[in-house]
Write a protein that holds these residues in place. Structure first.
Motif, PDB file in Angstrom:
ATOM      1  N   HIS A  67      32.161  42.249  34.616  1.00 54.77           N
ATOM      2  CA  HIS A  67      31.532  41.681  33.428  1.00 54.77           C
ATOM      3  C   HIS A  67      32.495  40.731  32.704  1.00 54.77           C
ATOM      4  O   HIS A  67      33.691  41.005  32.567  1.00 54.77           O
ATOM      5  CB  HIS A  67      31.146  42.777  32.442  1.00 54.77           C
ATOM      6  CG  HIS A  67      30.031  43.648  32.899  1.00 54.77           C
ATOM      7  ND1 HIS A  67      28.728  43.212  32.990  1.00 54.77           N
ATOM      8  CD2 HIS A  67      30.014  44.956  33.279  1.00 54.77           C
ATOM      9  CE1 HIS A  67      27.955  44.201  33.414  1.00 54.77           C
ATOM     10  NE2 HIS A  67      28.715  45.268  33.596  1.00 54.77           N
ATOM     11  N   VAL A  68      31.948  39.633  32.227  1.00 57.05           N
ATOM     12  CA  VAL A  68      32.615  38.788  31.237  1.00 57.05           C
ATOM     13  C   VAL A  68      31.681  38.766  30.039  1.00 57.05           C
ATOM     14  O   VAL A  68      30.611  38.158  30.074  1.00 57.05           O
ATOM     15  CB  VAL A  68      32.878  37.368  31.763  1.00 57.05           C
ATOM     16  CG1 VAL A  68      33.503  36.501  30.669  1.00 57.05           C
ATOM     17  CG2 VAL A  68      33.787  37.404  32.978  1.00 57.05           C
ATOM     18  N   MET A  69      32.100  39.481  28.997  1.00 55.91           N
ATOM     19  CA  MET A  69      31.213  39.735  27.856  1.00 55.91           C
ATOM     20  C   MET A  69      32.054  39.707  26.580  1.00 55.91           C
ATOM     21  O   MET A  69      32.952  40.551  26.397  1.00 55.91           O
ATOM     22  CB  MET A  69      30.545  41.101  28.038  1.00 55.91           C
ATOM     23  CG  MET A  69      29.482  41.467  27.042  1.00 55.91           C
ATOM     24  SD  MET A  69      28.868  43.170  27.345  1.00 55.91           S
ATOM     25  CE  MET A  69      28.320  43.060  29.049  1.00 55.91           C
ATOM     26  N   TYR A  70      31.810  38.737  25.727  1.00 55.06           N
ATOM     27  CA  TYR A  70      32.649  38.512  24.553  1.00 55.06           C
ATOM     28  C   TYR A  70      32.756  39.769  23.681  1.00 55.06           C
ATOM     29  O   TYR A  70      31.760  40.374  23.311  1.00 55.06           O
ATOM     30  CB  TYR A  70      32.093  37.358  23.721  1.00 55.06           C
ATOM     31  CG  TYR A  70      32.924  37.024  22.517  1.00 55.06           C
ATOM     32  CD1 TYR A  70      34.199  36.488  22.649  1.00 55.06           C
ATOM     33  CD2 TYR A  70      32.439  37.276  21.229  1.00 55.06           C
ATOM     34  CE1 TYR A  70      34.963  36.187  21.542  1.00 55.06           C
ATOM     35  CE2 TYR A  70      33.200  36.981  20.117  1.00 55.06           C
ATOM     36  CZ  TYR A  70      34.468  36.432  20.276  1.00 55.06           C
ATOM     37  OH  TYR A  70      35.230  36.151  19.181  1.00 55.06           O
ATOM     38  N   THR A  76      39.076  37.115  32.226  1.00 57.27           N
ATOM     39  CA  THR A  76      39.375  35.722  32.516  1.00 57.27           C
ATOM     40  C   THR A  76      39.647  35.616  34.013  1.00 57.27           C
ATOM     41  O   THR A  76      39.813  36.640  34.695  1.00 57.27           O
ATOM     42  CB  THR A  76      40.620  35.260  31.758  1.00 57.27           C
ATOM     43  OG1 THR A  76      41.772  35.982  32.262  1.00 57.27           O
ATOM     44  CG2 THR A  76      40.488  35.513  30.249  1.00 57.27           C
ATOM     45  N   PRO A  77      39.728  34.397  34.551  1.00 56.19           N
ATOM     46  CA  PRO A  77      40.120  34.272  35.965  1.00 56.19           C
ATOM     47  C   PRO A  77      41.414  35.012  36.277  1.00 56.19           C
ATOM     48  O   PRO A  77      41.548  35.598  37.355  1.00 56.19           O
ATOM     49  CB  PRO A  77      40.253  32.762  36.146  1.00 56.19           C
ATOM     50  CG  PRO A  77      39.245  32.197  35.204  1.00 56.19           C
ATOM     51  CD  PRO A  77      39.306  33.092  33.992  1.00 56.19           C
ATOM     52  N   ASP A  78      42.364  35.043  35.337  1.00 57.33           N
ATOM     53  CA  ASP A  78      43.645  35.718  35.584  1.00 57.33           C
ATOM     54  C   ASP A  78      43.480  37.229  35.703  1.00 57.33           C
ATOM     55  O   ASP A  78      44.040  37.859  36.614  1.00 57.33           O
ATOM     56  CB  ASP A  78      44.639  35.402  34.460  1.00 57.33           C
ATOM     57  CG  ASP A  78      45.168  33.978  34.537  1.00 57.33           C
ATOM     58  OD1 ASP A  78      45.060  33.358  35.620  1.00 57.33           O
ATOM     59  OD2 ASP A  78      45.671  33.484  33.515  1.00 57.33           O
ATOM     60  N   THR A  79      42.715  37.855  34.796  1.00 50.62           N
ATOM     61  CA  THR A  79      42.543  39.312  34.861  1.00 50.62           C
ATOM     62  C   THR A  79      41.758  39.707  36.105  1.00 50.62           C
ATOM     63  O   THR A  79      42.039  40.732  36.731  1.00 50.62           O
ATOM     64  CB  THR A  79      41.833  39.859  33.615  1.00 50.62           C
ATOM     65  OG1 THR A  79      40.495  39.346  33.544  1.00 50.62           O
ATOM     66  CG2 THR A  79      42.581  39.474  32.343  1.00 50.62           C
ATOM     67  N   ILE A  80      40.772  38.880  36.459  1.00 51.50           N
ATOM     68  CA  ILE A  80      39.960  39.174  37.640  1.00 51.50           C
ATOM     69  C   ILE A  80      40.789  39.027  38.917  1.00 51.50           C
ATOM     70  O   ILE A  80      40.745  39.880  39.812  1.00 51.50           O
ATOM     71  CB  ILE A  80      38.718  38.264  37.672  1.00 51.50           C
ATOM     72  CG1 ILE A  80      37.813  38.579  36.472  1.00 51.50           C
ATOM     73  CG2 ILE A  80      37.939  38.449  38.977  1.00 51.50           C
ATOM     74  CD1 ILE A  80      36.703  37.574  36.257  1.00 51.50           C
ATOM     75  N   GLN A  81      41.574  37.967  38.994  1.00 52.07           N
ATOM     76  CA  GLN A  81      42.427  37.753  40.170  1.00 52.07           C
ATOM     77  C   GLN A  81      43.439  38.874  40.333  1.00 52.07           C
ATOM     78  O   GLN A  81      43.710  39.315  41.455  1.00 52.07           O
ATOM     79  CB  GLN A  81      43.138  36.408  40.058  1.00 52.07           C
ATOM     80  CG  GLN A  81      42.233  35.209  40.244  1.00 52.07           C
ATOM     81  CD  GLN A  81      42.893  33.905  39.840  1.00 52.07           C
ATOM     82  OE1 GLN A  81      44.095  33.864  39.563  1.00 52.07           O
ATOM     83  NE2 GLN A  81      42.110  32.829  39.787  1.00 52.07           N
ATOM     84  N   ALA A  82      44.002  39.351  39.226  1.00 55.46           N
ATOM     85  CA  ALA A  82      45.001  40.425  39.297  1.00 55.46           C
ATOM     86  C   ALA A  82      44.378  41.716  39.830  1.00 55.46           C
ATOM     87  O   ALA A  82      44.968  42.401  40.681  1.00 55.46           O
ATOM     88  CB  ALA A  82      45.605  40.662  37.917  1.00 55.46           C
ATOM     89  N   TYR A 102      35.783  37.637  45.009  1.00 57.91           N
ATOM     90  CA  TYR A 102      35.573  37.954  43.594  1.00 57.91           C
ATOM     91  C   TYR A 102      34.926  36.789  42.862  1.00 57.91           C
ATOM     92  O   TYR A 102      35.050  35.630  43.236  1.00 57.91           O
ATOM     93  CB  TYR A 102      36.884  38.326  42.908  1.00 57.91           C
ATOM     94  CG  TYR A 102      37.902  37.206  42.851  1.00 57.91           C
ATOM     95  CD1 TYR A 102      37.927  36.315  41.789  1.00 57.91           C
ATOM     96  CD2 TYR A 102      38.836  37.032  43.872  1.00 57.91           C
ATOM     97  CE1 TYR A 102      38.847  35.292  41.739  1.00 57.91           C
ATOM     98  CE2 TYR A 102      39.760  36.019  43.831  1.00 57.91           C
ATOM     99  CZ  TYR A 102      39.769  35.147  42.759  1.00 57.91           C
ATOM    100  OH  TYR A 102      40.663  34.117  42.717  1.00 57.91           O
ATOM    101  N   SER A 103      34.193  37.132  41.833  1.00 59.83           N
ATOM    102  CA  SER A 103      33.587  36.181  40.919  1.00 59.83           C
ATOM    103  C   SER A 103      33.461  36.912  39.587  1.00 59.83           C
ATOM    104  O   SER A 103      34.394  37.609  39.181  1.00 59.83           O
ATOM    105  CB  SER A 103      32.227  35.711  41.467  1.00 59.83           C
ATOM    106  OG  SER A 103      31.611  34.808  40.579  1.00 59.83           O
ATOM    107  N   ALA A 104      32.312  36.794  38.923  1.00 59.90           N
ATOM    108  CA  ALA A 104      32.097  37.500  37.661  1.00 59.90           C
ATOM    109  C   ALA A 104      30.607  37.533  37.362  1.00 59.90           C
ATOM    110  O   ALA A 104      29.817  36.788  37.952  1.00 59.90           O
ATOM    111  CB  ALA A 104      32.849  36.821  36.518  1.00 59.90           C
TER     112      ALA A 104
END
Length: 261
Positions: A67-70, A76-82, A102-104
């Motif tokens: 999820h990307v949910m304010y 962010t791309p960085d947290t997802i990539q990690a 991965y995506s979101a």
């Protein structure tokens, strides 16, 4: 009518097995396997357990969509990539053969426009983007978001439209969404009563109309995995979706690969 009646009243045939029942899907394009970054898998150990479950079902390729949910899941791309890198390393260390991309899953909220403007979208291969709305109220920005994504060269996919209760008495909205250029993704658990009878009815209505373009597990935890096993034991999912142009197996092919095929 027997096939459809079975969807509401059929019994599980004990002699059947869930193994490889979903191999025809090829790619699971909606799940929350990445550890510790949303309301999905809390750690690498559970992520591996869920992946083993997908492999048992015949799915060996996945696009994880946290999820990307304010204000709730500020990924962010960085947290997802990690998180992706951590899980990939664990799969390698445990000698598990599983193709993990991965995506979101982007909530249509006040943050999404800024993400698009800042070129911070974490899209799938071939620029597919999964979007969602709140279950409580319709997003007034849905059609503007679809338009903005298309203008930037992305292909939006609306996650689990059958779960938006405020649309259950307005089925023409789904055709309007598709006419705007957005594709629709079914949660496989929706064809059972996992999310409730109304969601099941909505899903089957959309299936009958041939409206779905993709399917996904939307798997968050082991309860989802066990429920999914029950669904594929009880229903012939591929036969159920025979009138829907399900694109999971081919969505990431290149233009050249499609020409060869």
């Amino acid at each position: 009518m027997g096939f459809w009646n079975n969807l509401f009243g059929g019994k599980t045939k004990n002699e059947k097995t869930y193994l490889n029942k979903l191999s025809w899907i090829t790619w699971d394009i909606h799940n929350h396997l990445l550890p510790g970054i949303d309301d999905g898998s809390p750690d690498v150990e559970q992520s591996i357990e869920l992946i083993k479950g997908l492999k048992d079902l015949g799915i060996h390729k996945s696009v994880s969509t946290p999820h990307v949910m304010y204000g709730v899941h500020n990924n962010t791309p960085d947290t997802i990539q990690a998180a992706h890198r951590s899980l990939k390393n664990a799969l390698r260390d445990n000698d598990i053969d599983f193709e993990l991309n991965y995506s979101a899953e982007y909530m249509i909220d006040d943050q999404l426009d800024a993400i698009m403007t800042g070129d911070q979208l974490c899209s799938m291969p071939n620029k597919f983007v999964l979007i969602e709305m709140s279950y409580l109220s319709e997003s007034k920005g849905l059609f503007a978001t679809i338009k903005n994504l298309l203008e930037r060269g992305y292909q939006p996919i609306l996650a689990h439209p059958e779960r938006y209760n405020y649309y259950h008495n307005n089925f023409k909205i789904f055709q309007e969404i598709k006419n705007a250029g957005c594709l629709l993704q079914l949660n496989l658990l929706s064809i059972s009563k996992y999310y409730g009878e109304q969601v099941k009815t909505a899903a089957l209505t959309l299936i009958r109309a041939g409206m779905y373009d993709f399917v996904g597990t939307d798997m968050h935890h082991t309860r989802h995995l066990e429920a999914l096993k029950g669904v594929v034991l009880k229903y012939d999912v591929r036969e159920l979706l025979r009138d829907c142009p399900i694109k999971n197996a081919t969505m990431f092919e290149t233009v050249q690969e499609k020409k060869i095929a």
